[in-house]
Each structure stands twice: as C-alpha cells, then as structure tokens.
Design an enzyme around this catalytic site. Structure first.
Site, PDB file in Angstrom:
ATOM      1  N   LYS A 192     -12.579   4.180   5.749  1.00  0.00           N
ATOM      2  CA  LYS A 192     -10.895   4.212   6.723  1.00  0.00           C
ATOM      3  C   LYS A 192     -10.226   3.708   5.148  1.00  0.00           C
ATOM      4  O   LYS A 192      -9.743   3.050   4.542  1.00  0.00           O
ATOM      5  CB  LYS A 192     -11.153   3.457   7.291  1.00  0.00           C
ATOM      6  CG  LYS A 192      -9.782   3.044   8.238  1.00  0.00           C
ATOM      7  CD  LYS A 192      -8.620   4.084   8.209  1.00  0.00           C
ATOM      8  CE  LYS A 192      -7.352   2.730   7.717  1.00  0.00           C
ATOM      9  NZ  LYS A 192      -6.682   3.547   6.871  1.00  0.00           N
ATOM     10  N   ARG A 233      -1.182   7.437   4.201  1.00  0.00           N
ATOM     11  CA  ARG A 233      -0.326   7.466   3.472  1.00  0.00           C
ATOM     12  C   ARG A 233      -1.351   8.357   2.104  1.00  0.00           C
ATOM     13  O   ARG A 233      -0.098   9.469   2.002  1.00  0.00           O
ATOM     14  CB  ARG A 233       0.244   6.412   2.549  1.00  0.00           C
ATOM     15  CG  ARG A 233       0.641   6.098   3.591  1.00  0.00           C
ATOM     16  CD  ARG A 233       1.643   4.502   3.320  1.00  0.00           C
ATOM     17  NE  ARG A 233       1.117   3.041   3.356  1.00  0.00           N
ATOM     18  CZ  ARG A 233       1.210   2.393   2.396  1.00  0.00           C
ATOM     19  NH1 ARG A 233       2.467   2.183   1.948  1.00  0.00           N
ATOM     20  NH2 ARG A 233       1.449   0.937   3.043  1.00  0.00           N
ATOM     21  N   CYS A 288      -2.478  -2.613  -8.617  1.00  0.00           N
ATOM     22  CA  CYS A 288      -3.243  -4.467  -9.094  1.00  0.00           C
ATOM     23  C   CYS A 288      -2.965  -4.739  -9.715  1.00  0.00           C
ATOM     24  O   CYS A 288      -2.474  -5.982  -9.670  1.00  0.00           O
ATOM     25  CB  CYS A 288      -3.877  -3.877  -7.793  1.00  0.00           C
ATOM     26  SG  CYS A 288      -5.236  -3.892  -8.407  1.00  0.00           S
ATOM     27  N   GLU A 301       4.713 -10.234  -4.100  1.00  0.00           N
ATOM     28  CA  GLU A 301       4.657  -8.857  -4.885  1.00  0.00           C
ATOM     29  C   GLU A 301       5.706  -8.110  -4.937  1.00  0.00           C
ATOM     30  O   GLU A 301       6.095  -7.379  -3.562  1.00  0.00           O
ATOM     31  CB  GLU A 301       3.453  -8.468  -4.606  1.00  0.00           C
ATOM     32  CG  GLU A 301       2.604  -7.106  -5.033  1.00  0.00           C
ATOM     33  CD  GLU A 301       1.014  -6.162  -4.349  1.00  0.00           C
ATOM     34  OE1 GLU A 301       0.697  -6.539  -3.620  1.00  0.00           O
ATOM     35  OE2 GLU A 301       0.434  -5.958  -6.023  1.00  0.00           O
TER      36      GLU A 301
HETATM   37  P1  NAD Z   1      -2.392  -2.324   3.051  1.00  0.00           P
HETATM   38  O1  NAD Z   1      -2.707  -3.743   2.619  1.00  0.00           O
HETATM   39  O2  NAD Z   1      -1.181  -2.040   3.882  1.00  0.00           O
HETATM   40  O3  NAD Z   1      -3.451  -0.747   3.176  1.00  0.00           O
HETATM   41  C1  NAD Z   1      -4.673  -1.109   3.160  1.00  0.00           C
HETATM   42  C2  NAD Z   1      -5.482  -0.885   4.015  1.00  0.00           C
HETATM   43  O4  NAD Z   1      -5.370  -1.585   5.027  1.00  0.00           O
HETATM   44  C3  NAD Z   1      -5.029   0.674   4.634  1.00  0.00           C
HETATM   45  O5  NAD Z   1      -6.184   1.525   4.754  1.00  0.00           O
HETATM   46  C4  NAD Z   1      -4.118   0.139   5.972  1.00  0.00           C
HETATM   47  O6  NAD Z   1      -4.490   1.576   6.755  1.00  0.00           O
HETATM   48  C5  NAD Z   1      -5.031  -0.911   6.526  1.00  0.00           C
HETATM   49  N1  NAD Z   1      -4.288  -1.923   7.219  1.00  0.00           N
HETATM   50  C6  NAD Z   1      -2.806  -2.125   6.872  1.00  0.00           C
HETATM   51  N2  NAD Z   1      -2.326  -2.224   7.707  1.00  0.00           N
HETATM   52  C7  NAD Z   1      -2.979  -2.930   8.320  1.00  0.00           C
HETATM   53  C8  NAD Z   1      -3.062  -3.929   9.260  1.00  0.00           C
HETATM   54  N3  NAD Z   1      -2.218  -4.504  10.495  1.00  0.00           N
HETATM   55  N4  NAD Z   1      -4.640  -4.375  10.077  1.00  0.00           N
HETATM   56  C9  NAD Z   1      -5.793  -3.785   9.288  1.00  0.00           C
HETATM   57  N5  NAD Z   1      -5.541  -2.518   8.547  1.00  0.00           N
HETATM   58  C10 NAD Z   1      -4.301  -2.315   7.939  1.00  0.00           C
HETATM   59  O7  NAD Z   1      -2.009  -2.460   1.241  1.00  0.00           O
HETATM   60  P2  NAD Z   1      -1.323  -0.707   0.512  1.00  0.00           P
HETATM   61  O8  NAD Z   1       0.252  -0.782   0.925  1.00  0.00           O
HETATM   62  O9  NAD Z   1      -2.141   0.945   0.996  1.00  0.00           O
HETATM   63  O10 NAD Z   1      -1.672  -0.489  -0.873  1.00  0.00           O
HETATM   64  C11 NAD Z   1      -1.064  -1.365  -2.047  1.00  0.00           C
HETATM   65  C12 NAD Z   1      -1.872  -3.177  -1.822  1.00  0.00           C
HETATM   66  O11 NAD Z   1      -2.917  -3.221  -2.650  1.00  0.00           O
HETATM   67  C13 NAD Z   1      -0.850  -3.938  -3.307  1.00  0.00           C
HETATM   68  O12 NAD Z   1      -1.429  -5.337  -2.720  1.00  0.00           O
HETATM   69  C14 NAD Z   1      -1.902  -3.747  -4.254  1.00  0.00           C
HETATM   70  O13 NAD Z   1      -2.261  -5.101  -5.530  1.00  0.00           O
HETATM   71  C15 NAD Z   1      -3.611  -3.769  -3.382  1.00  0.00           C
HETATM   72  N6  NAD Z   1      -4.084  -3.574  -4.765  1.00  0.00           N
HETATM   73  C16 NAD Z   1      -5.361  -4.217  -4.906  1.00  0.00           C
HETATM   74  C17 NAD Z   1      -6.546  -3.469  -5.004  1.00  0.00           C
HETATM   75  C18 NAD Z   1      -7.484  -5.057  -6.493  1.00  0.00           C
HETATM   76  O14 NAD Z   1      -7.679  -4.804  -6.623  1.00  0.00           O
HETATM   77  N7  NAD Z   1      -6.640  -6.499  -5.986  1.00  0.00           N
HETATM   78  C19 NAD Z   1      -6.464  -2.748  -6.391  1.00  0.00           C
HETATM   79  C20 NAD Z   1      -5.285  -1.530  -5.423  1.00  0.00           C
HETATM   80  C21 NAD Z   1      -4.749  -1.761  -4.833  1.00  0.00           C
END
Ligand code: NAD
Length: 498
Positions: free
Chosen positions: A173, A177, A281, A383
């Site tokens: 999944k 975006r 990240c 963040e």
């Molecule tokens: P996000 O949390 O908004 O989304 C991540 C995933 O979760 C997506 O597939 C999205 O559809 C789903 N999602 C979003 N809201 C949801 C909800 N309310 N309920 C269930 N699922 C939901 O993150 P993003 O904006 O896509 O990515 C950026 C974030 O990811 C930053 O915080 C970044 O630091 C983090 N990140 C972490 C790592 C790591 O390895 N620690 C790596 C890359 C990105």
C-alpha cells in the site's frame, strides 16, 4: 489525465470504491493523475489472490526465487530513466536524486538475491543419543508493506524485495501521493517472472490501511511514515496479533566539534539539510556547533551557501533540490518558519518568498536557516520535513551529546570531529539508531540493518540487512532421532542434558 488503479493478481485493475485522490506534479502544481482509493473489499481481493499464490511460491526453491529478483534488477536498469522521470514528476525531487532513490532500493533487492544463503538454518549433529537438531526458516504467508511518499521506489523495494525472496506474497500500500513508480515496479516484477498474485499493489488511504490491519490472513506489516501513524499501526497491528515493525519521523542532529574540518562540515550540512528539500527521514535538521567560535564561524559560512542554493524544476537537471510534495505540505513548512520567528529563534535566511520563474504554481520554497534555536521550541521538538535547518548552540560536547540523546526522535545522528576519542565516545553513548562519524547521512548499506530508536522506530527488528529475513520468516526447529526403532521405555521426567 493518468488514472491509477491497483495491481492485483498480476493485472492492472480499476478502482471500484468510487473514491479517488489527486496526484500532483509538484514542479508545476498541476494535477497529474487520479489515484483510486481502495475499499476493504478491494484489499480483500488482493489478499485472496496473494493467499492463493503463496504456497507454490513458498515451495519454489530459493535459487529460482532469487533468479526472478536478478531478472527484475536487469529490467529496472532498462527502465531506469522512465522510473526516475515518473518519480521526479510525482514527488518533486530532482532526476539525479530520483535515480538515487531507485538505486538504494535496488541495492536491497541485490542483497535479497542472496536468499539461498540468508535462509539457511542451523544443524547440530549428535545433540543427544542419536539425536540431531536442526532449524529452518519458513515464509510467513501473506505480508504487507505501507510506505511513505518521500522514497516511492526505495522503501517499497526495501519491503517487497526481502519479503518475496523469503517466499511470502506481498500486499503493497504505497503513498497515495506518488503511486506511479510502485505500480511500475510491480509490473516489472511480473515481467521478471514473478507469479501473478505474489506482489499486489493496492492504492489507498486510511480505509485501505485499516482493512490491512484488520485482515486475518495478513501475518506481518512493515510500515514507514510519520510517527503518529507509525504508532497507530504498531498498536493496532499488534493488538490484531500480527508481526509489526514501524519506522517513524526524525529530527537528526549533527554535532560540529571545535576541531572539525569546517569546509567538510558546511558541505555536509548543505547537502544533508537541504537535499530533496529536506524531505528525508535521514536529513540533518539540527546543527549543533560546540562552542561560541564554532557556532559563529558556522553561521557565517552557512548563510551565503543557503542563500545561493539552486532550486529548480525536478526535470531541469541542474537544481540542488526541487519543489515540496504538495501545496498543503509547503504551507505546513512555511507555518513552522513563522512559528520559529514567534518562538524567538533568529531567522538568518528566509526562503519563504522564493518563486520559480515560469513555474509560479509549483510548490517551491528556498532554504531557511535558523540560529539560536532552543530545546523548548516546537521548531526544535517537531519534525518540519522541509528545507529548514535549525542551529542549536551547545557550550560543551556533553551538552551536544545530551541534546541528541534526549530528543524524542532517534533515527540518525552525526558528529564531525578530528578527535577519535570524542567520536568513539559519541558513537557508544548516543541514544540513536544510526550514527555517522564525519558522515552526515549514515544510511547503512543494504547488508546492514536500518532502523531508528525511541519514537523513530517501533518493533524489535530493523529493515533490510539480516533483520529483514528474520522479520519475514518464522523459525521451525526439528529434533529428530535416527535410527527409528530405539526402545528406551516411557519417560515421565522432562528430558535434560544433566
Ligand atoms: P504518512 O505517515 O503521512 O504516510 C505514510 C503511509 O501511511 C502512507 O501510505 C499513507 O497513506 C498512510 N497513512 C497516512 N495517514 C494515515 C492514517 N490516518 N491512517 C492510516 N494510514 C495512514 O507519512 P508521509 O508524509 O507519507 O511520509 C513522511 C514521513 O515518513 C516523515 O515523518 C518521515 O520522517 C517518515 N519516514 C521515515 C522513514 C524511516 O525509515 N524512519 C523513512 C522515510 C520516511
């Protein structure tokens, strides 16, 4: 306009929920595509396909499974430019950076090609009288990955590469975006010879995620995204008795010691703080110079570099970084800059008013630099995920170490110094999962594991490297006695080695 559906059972299928999301092209601000947002029924269809296909794939010998991945690597090279173009258009990062995103994913698939070796169990001959013990690793069945927008090639591959190599079927999944590249990768896996149903892509939002969390046939979930969602998925997934690992947000510090090579430190901060518009990240978002002289020199050297950052459209070929992912995210980052000023931090470079000529509707902003950020401020604690670097001045090394150690996030951290004693002490003591010594973005290579600590990571196994094989397999241990026919009588006491 492009319409993205799902990839289920080896076929591209249209969404049936009637719900769609917009996929933007950040460099122009236009809507590039519509993406179908799956219902629980569509997730269930993907899981049913995966469940039906998995036993035969799990029983395929590991060398054959590895060969499919090898073929996939070859096909990804063939389509590299096409993948990078789609990635840059939907995410906003530059083409060169998009290629890096793809490459770091492919490197984990390369690692997973070693699966015949990686899945080997253990064997003890003669553990007891005529008794041998051996262990084997077996796939879990159907597993899922939920991934973020900021690495739409790398993180899906970090998930499905090892999982599929281990013999599982996978439900991906991806972020709604930028779903174009994940769909292309799934098609390439099919072309490489992966049986239909082993890699399924279900596009969607919370509704699809909740359906994954609730589905009884999904045995494990690997998540990467923001911390609040990571925590939600971890707690709900664990409550449903699934194996779950969730990687969340970050606030990565870079400590600059008075003896550091200042040219090297400034270059590192510019690249790691502003590359990919700070939407990584592992981006450095906090610089911690130790001592007043170090701080004053650092700020003086950073200002002209931040002011001269080259921002441009993702496909321009010579930009340092491109636009942010959406207008909503751009607003959020600019709001944080306004908040920092209100909180009393000193904004030394303000990139909020940057406009890209000829691309006035794109989601651009220039680099921002804050000095005199204090630990109590929200711009330090939260963040921001944009091209904003916060400088927090520390009087001593111990103060710098404590900042990184006490911060609620613990993804990556770096120290820049020429002093081996300080570097060694820092690496041993800092309460953060990935440490760089004169390396600003210490993302481990594919054969080590990647994972943050504290509120940057939930679960006990990291992603990629040997932990990925542990996460996507279960261990079975067999105790056997041969020859068969040995008469020892009934044993009522638990057998021991005493
Ligand atoms: P996000 O949390 O908004 O989304 C991540 C995933 O979760 C997506 O597939 C999205 O559809 C789903 N999602 C979003 N809201 C949801 C909800 N309310 N309920 C269930 N699922 C939901 O993150 P993003 O904006 O896509 O990515 C950026 C974030 O990811 C930053 O915080 C970044 O630091 C983090 N990140 C972490 C790592 C790591 O390895 N620690 C790596 C890359 C990105």
């Amino acid at each position: 306009m492009i319409e993205y559906g799902h990839f289920i059972g080896g076929k591209t299928v249209k969404g049936t929920s009637g719900r769609f999301g917009d996929v933007f092209q950040p460099m122009t601000g236009e809507v590039r595509a519509k993406v179908a947002l799956a219902s629980a029924a569509e997730v269930a269809a993907a899981v049913a396909n995966a469940k039906a296909a998995q036993p035969a794939w799990g029983a395929t010998n590991p060398q054959r499974r590895a060969r499919v991945l090898m073929k996939f690597l070859e096909l990804a090279q063939r389509d590299y430019d096409k993948l990078a173009d789609c990635l840059a258009r939907e995410h906003g990062k530059t083409i060169a950076d998009a290629k890096g995103d793809i490459q770091r994913g492919l490197e984990v698939v390369e690692f997973a090609c070693g699966i015949p070796h990686l899945m080997k169990g253990e064997y003890t001959e003669g553990a007891g009288p005529n008794i041998d013990i051996y262990s084997m690793r077996q796939p879990l069945g159907v597993v899922a990955g939920i991934t973020p927008f900021n690495f739409p090639a790398m993180i899906p591959m970090w998930k499905f590469g090892p999982a599929i190599a281990c013999g599982n079927a996978f439900i991906l999944k991806p972020s709604e975006r930028d779903p174009g590249v994940p769909l292309m990768l799934a098609e390439l896996m099919l072309e490489a010879g992966l049986p239909a149903g082993i890699l399924n892509v279900v596009n969607g939002d919370k509704e699809a995620v909740d359906a994954i969390l609730d589905h009884r046939d999904i045995m494990a979930i690997g998540f990467v995204g923001s911390t609040p969602i990571a925590e939600y998925i971890y707690t709900r997934g664990c409550a449903a008795a699934k194996r779950v690992q969730c990687f969340g947000g970050a606030k990565n510090h870079m400590i600059i010691m008075p003896d550091a090579d200042m040219d090297q430190a400034v270059d590192a901060l510019i690249g790691a703080g502003y590359g990919s518009a700070g939407e990584r990240c592992m981006a450095i978002s906090v610089a911690v110079p130790v001592g007043k002289k170090t701080a004053d020199t650092l700020i003086e050297r950073l200002i002209p570099r931040v002011e001269s950052l080259k921002i441009g459209p993702s496909t321009s070929g010579d930009a340092d970084f491109g636009p942010l992912v959406t207008a909503a995210h751009l607003r959020k980052v600019k709001d944080y800059v306004a908040l920092g000023i209100e909180e009393g931090a000193k904004l030394k470079v303000d990139g909020r008013n940057f406009k890209m000529q000829g691309y006035e509707n794109g989601f651009y902003m220039g680099g921002c630099l804050f000095d005199e950020v204090k630990p109590g401020m929200r711009i330090y604690k939260e963040e921001i995920f944009g091209p904003v670097l916060c400088v927090v001045r520390a009087k001593t090394y111990d103060e710098g170490l404590a900042l990184a150690t006490d911060h609620e996030y613990g993804n990556g951290v770096a120290i820049f110094t020429r002093d081996g004693d300080a570097a060694r002490d820092f690496a041993a003591k800092v309460n953060v999962g990935m440490v760089g010594v004169n390396v600003p973005i210490p993302v481990p290579l594919a054969y080590y594991t990647f994972g943050g600590w504290k509120r940057s990571g939930f679960g006990d196994l990291n992603q990629h490297g040997p932990d990925s094989v542990r996460f996507y397999t279960k261990t079975k241990t067999v105790t056997s006695r041969w020859p068969s026919g040995m008469k020892e009588g009934a044993e009522f006491v638990i057998p021991t080695m005493k």
